[in-house]
Motif scaffolding. Structure first.
Motif, mmCIF file in Angstrom:
data_model
loop_
_atom_site.group_PDB
_atom_site.id
_atom_site.type_symbol
_atom_site.label_atom_id
_atom_site.label_comp_id
_atom_site.label_asym_id
_atom_site.label_seq_id
_atom_site.Cartn_x
_atom_site.Cartn_y
_atom_site.Cartn_z
ATOM 1 N N ARG A 39 0.832 -1.202 0.000
ATOM 2 C CA ARG A 39 0.000 0.000 0.000
ATOM 3 C C ARG A 39 0.867 1.253 0.000
ATOM 4 N N ALA A 40 1.938 1.247 0.779
ATOM 5 C CA ALA A 40 2.844 2.405 0.827
ATOM 6 C C ALA A 40 3.538 2.603 -0.513
ATOM 7 N N ARG A 41 3.969 1.507 -1.145
ATOM 8 C CA ARG A 41 4.596 1.612 -2.466
ATOM 9 C C ARG A 41 3.630 2.180 -3.491
ATOM 10 N N SER A 42 2.368 1.744 -3.432
ATOM 11 C CA SER A 42 1.357 2.248 -4.365
ATOM 12 C C SER A 42 1.131 3.744 -4.180
ATOM 13 N N LYS A 43 1.050 4.178 -2.923
ATOM 14 C CA LYS A 43 0.869 5.609 -2.649
ATOM 15 C C LYS A 43 2.064 6.415 -3.151
ATOM 16 N N LEU A 44 3.255 5.905 -2.927
ATOM 17 C CA LEU A 44 4.455 6.597 -3.381
ATOM 18 C C LEU A 44 4.481 6.669 -4.898
ATOM 19 N N ARG A 45 4.127 5.562 -5.559
ATOM 20 C CA ARG A 45 4.107 5.526 -7.013
ATOM 21 C C ARG A 45 3.137 6.565 -7.554
ATOM 22 N N ARG A 46 1.944 6.678 -6.945
ATOM 23 C CA ARG A 46 0.967 7.696 -7.378
ATOM 24 C C ARG A 46 1.514 9.093 -7.149
ATOM 25 N N ALA A 47 2.178 9.303 -6.013
ATOM 26 C CA ALA A 47 2.746 10.622 -5.718
ATOM 27 C C ALA A 47 3.842 10.998 -6.700
ATOM 28 N N LEU A 48 4.517 9.985 -7.242
ATOM 29 C CA LEU A 48 5.579 10.235 -8.217
ATOM 30 C C LEU A 48 5.039 10.299 -9.639
ATOM 31 N N GLY A 49 3.743 10.302 -9.801
ATOM 32 C CA GLY A 49 3.160 10.384 -11.122
ATOM 33 C C GLY A 49 3.090 9.042 -11.818
#
Length: 64
Positions: free
Chosen positions: A28-38
């Motif tokens: 879940r944290a990786r997914s959020k980070l990926r979204r934040a990075l575009g």
């Protein structure tokens, strides 16, 4: 997984939660980070070509 060089199992023990919980939280944290990075996955090249339409991978020309 790297968090103070702990395995998923060690992190689960340290946090007092099941290993599956650690894995899902990390995902879940990786997914959020990926979204934040575009939607760019920093561990692969996925998303880089679509986010950079010029095809130069972020390099700039030195011709002034």
């Amino acid at each position: 997984m790297t968090w103070a060089d702990l395995t998923y199992e060690q992190a689960a023990e340290a946090l007092g939660v099941p290993v599956g919980t650690v894995r899902s939280r990390v995902n879940r944290a990786r997914s959020k980070l990926r979204r934040a990075l575009g939607d760019i996955d920093p561990t692969t090249n996925e998303g880089i070509a679509s986010s950079n339409s010029s095809g130069n991978c972020g390099t700039r020309s030195r011709n002034g």
